[in-house]
Design a protein around this motif. Structure first.
Motif, PDB file in Angstrom:
ATOM      1  N   PRO A  45       0.807  -1.213   0.000  1.00  0.00           N
ATOM      2  CA  PRO A  45       0.000   0.000   0.000  1.00  0.00           C
ATOM      3  C   PRO A  45       0.845   1.270   0.000  1.00  0.00           C
ATOM      4  N   GLY A 347     -12.000  -2.954  -7.281  1.00  0.00           N
ATOM      5  CA  GLY A 347     -10.578  -3.155  -7.472  1.00  0.00           C
ATOM      6  C   GLY A 347     -10.221  -4.044  -8.647  1.00  0.00           C
ATOM      7  N   ASP A 367      -5.556  -5.503  -6.009  1.00  0.00           N
ATOM      8  CA  ASP A 367      -5.539  -4.165  -5.429  1.00  0.00           C
ATOM      9  C   ASP A 367      -6.975  -3.717  -5.192  1.00  0.00           C
ATOM     10  N   ASP A 369      -7.635  -0.756  -3.860  1.00  0.00           N
ATOM     11  CA  ASP A 369      -7.628   0.700  -3.971  1.00  0.00           C
ATOM     12  C   ASP A 369      -7.362   1.117  -5.410  1.00  0.00           C
ATOM     13  N   SER A 370      -8.239   0.679  -6.305  1.00  0.00           N
ATOM     14  CA  SER A 370      -8.140   1.008  -7.721  1.00  0.00           C
ATOM     15  C   SER A 370      -9.550   0.994  -8.285  1.00  0.00           C
ATOM     16  N   SER A 394      -6.244   3.749 -13.148  1.00  0.00           N
ATOM     17  CA  SER A 394      -7.170   4.003 -12.049  1.00  0.00           C
ATOM     18  C   SER A 394      -7.644   5.453 -12.176  1.00  0.00           C
ATOM     19  N   HIS A 397      -8.118   7.758  -9.211  1.00  0.00           N
ATOM     20  CA  HIS A 397      -6.934   8.364  -8.623  1.00  0.00           C
ATOM     21  C   HIS A 397      -6.137   9.177  -9.634  1.00  0.00           C
TER      22      HIS A 397
END
Length: 440
Positions: A45, A347, A367, A369-370, A394, A397
């Motif tokens: 992370p 994700g 992942d 966080d995508s 992503s 982000h």
């Protein structure tokens, strides 16, 4: 970017993306998918140790984009945009090319013409297929096919390239909105001739794949016609159909999805038995109070040449409502292929077949966080070491990320972060030789 701002961004883009299946900006994100714990593939992370790499690569990436610009105090669609990401002088660099004739590139890829490689782009709106040659001026385009199909939307939605007629020439199979046109462009002495395989009013065709499921060495074209996109969560029926251009056959329904549909399919030999399979990413369904509850998750269904249309084997379920990219390759260098599925909000996922690929596959989270509406991803070997890397846009982000196997796990690093917070949608990413990337 917060979840709330992510949904607001989608709302700003609704006018452009309604024709391409954008999610309703008022619907909540789906819950995280459930899967087996998989520490070996969990990404770091925080900052991860970087592997040594060459100062330059022979190939880079081309991203196909829709982006938005401010005009008179409002965000409006900008010109269709390509962004190139390449490594030079020990650093990752970017440059962009825009085309004012369209407001989105849905795809860009290499087309190996007899006189040398070109970049092939699919645009909408307007619906234009172009090839681009690199010269002293940069990238110079030539329109190969442009048409108004007569409906509300005219878009070139997807393209794939292969020798479909067995004559040694590379043809281009095309999917379009919204009159259900599926066509093949056949190369001529100058330009292409257009052969229409299908046409059906009020029909969206999102995806084209090419392969040989029955092993007879004659290529088949697979497409995903569906009812027009709906943003209110109500059912949208669809199918997967097959054409065999060399024999004049099709459309034949190979996957009947009932009141569900698919915007992503993959045709490849993932299990290593020497014959292609068809994998269908069936969209989730929303229901409950206000249509905001996920009642049917995404299903990845597998079809072989003899699988009845209604009997695809579910190899994986993801607790999300969209999963619009499937990619196959060898991520860990063990000689066996895996599949990567990137989902809207839950994700990126790694799917591994077991001894019997007709039974559920092992699902591991790469992942959490995508995220992104399309959430474009690609398995390819840019560094030439014989092992694929995973590249993921992503958009939540505003980053382009890479995942590499370090011998024990997949390690994430960020190759590019966008310098501003303008709404942007990455529709596709593909490898491209640096010889086609224009000079800065």
């Amino acid at each position: 970017m917060s979840r709330r701002s992510f949904r607001v961004t989608l709302g700003l883009a609704a006018a452009l993306l309604a024709a391409c299946g954008a999610p309703d900006s008022e619907q909540p994100e789906a819950p995280a998918a459930q899967a087996e714990p998989a520490p070996p593939v969990a990404p770091e992370p925080a900052a991860a140790p970087q592997q040594a790499e060459p100062d330059a690569y022979p190939r880079g990436l081309v991203l196909s984009l829709a982006h938005f610009i401010e005009k008179d105090g409002e965000l409006v669609p900008g010109p269709a945009r390509l962004e190139f990401l390449y490594r030079e002088g020990g650093a990752w660099k970017t440059l962009a090319v825009e085309d004012p004739e369209s407001n989105v590139f849905h795809k860009a890829m290499v087309y190996d013409a007899p006189d040398g490689p070109r970049l092939l782009t699919a645009g909408g709106t307007a619906a234009i297929l172009k090839t681009w040659r690199r010269d002293a001026a940069g990238l110079t385009p030539r329109t190969e096919w442009q048409e108004d199909f007569g409906g509300k939307w005219s878009r070139m939605r997807d393209v794939e390239v292969a020798d479909l007629y067995g004559d040694g020439k590379l043809d281009i199979a095309v999917a379009t909105h919204d009159q259900g046109v599926v066509a093949v462009l056949r190369p001529q002495a100058e330009g292409f001739s257009v052969v229409r395989l299908d046409e059906k009013p009020d029909t969206f065709v999102h995806e084209i794949e090419i392969g040989d499921l029955d092993g007879d060495d004659v290529l088949e074209v697979y497409a995903t016609p569906s009812e027009p996109n709906r943003l209110d969560g109500t059912p949208q029926a669809g199918q997967v159909v097959r054409y065999v251009p060399a024999r004049g056959e099709g459309p034949d329904v190979v996957a009947d999805l009932g009141d569900r549909h698919a915007k992503e399919i993959l045709v490849e030999d993932v299990d290593g038995d020497g014959r292609d399979e068809l994998y269908v990413s069936v969209e989730g369904q929303m229901g409950g109070a206000g249509g905001r509850q996920l009642v049917e998750p995404v299903e990845i269904r597998r079809f072989e040449a003899d699988t009845p249309p209604g009997e695809g084997v579910v190899i994986a379920r993801l607790d999300d409502r969209l999963s619009r990219f499937l990619s196959a390759g060898d991520l860990d260098g063990d000689g066996k292929r895996e599949m990567v599925a990137s989902a809207f909000s839950s994700g990126v996922w790694l799917l591994r077949p077991g001894e019997d690929p007709r039974r559920p596959w092992r699902v591991e989270q790469v992942d959490a966080d995508s995220a992104g509406f399309e959430h474009a991803s690609l398995l390819t070997d840019l560094d030439g070491d014989g092992v694929d890397e995973l590249y993921v846009a992503s958009d939540k982000h505003k980053q382009l990320r890479r995942y590499r196997w370090d011998g024990e796990r997949l390690v994430r690093d960020t190759l590019y972060t966008r310098p501003d917070d303008r709404p942007i949608f990455t529709w596709n990413l593909m490898p491209v030789p640096v010889s086609l990337i224009p000079a800065p």
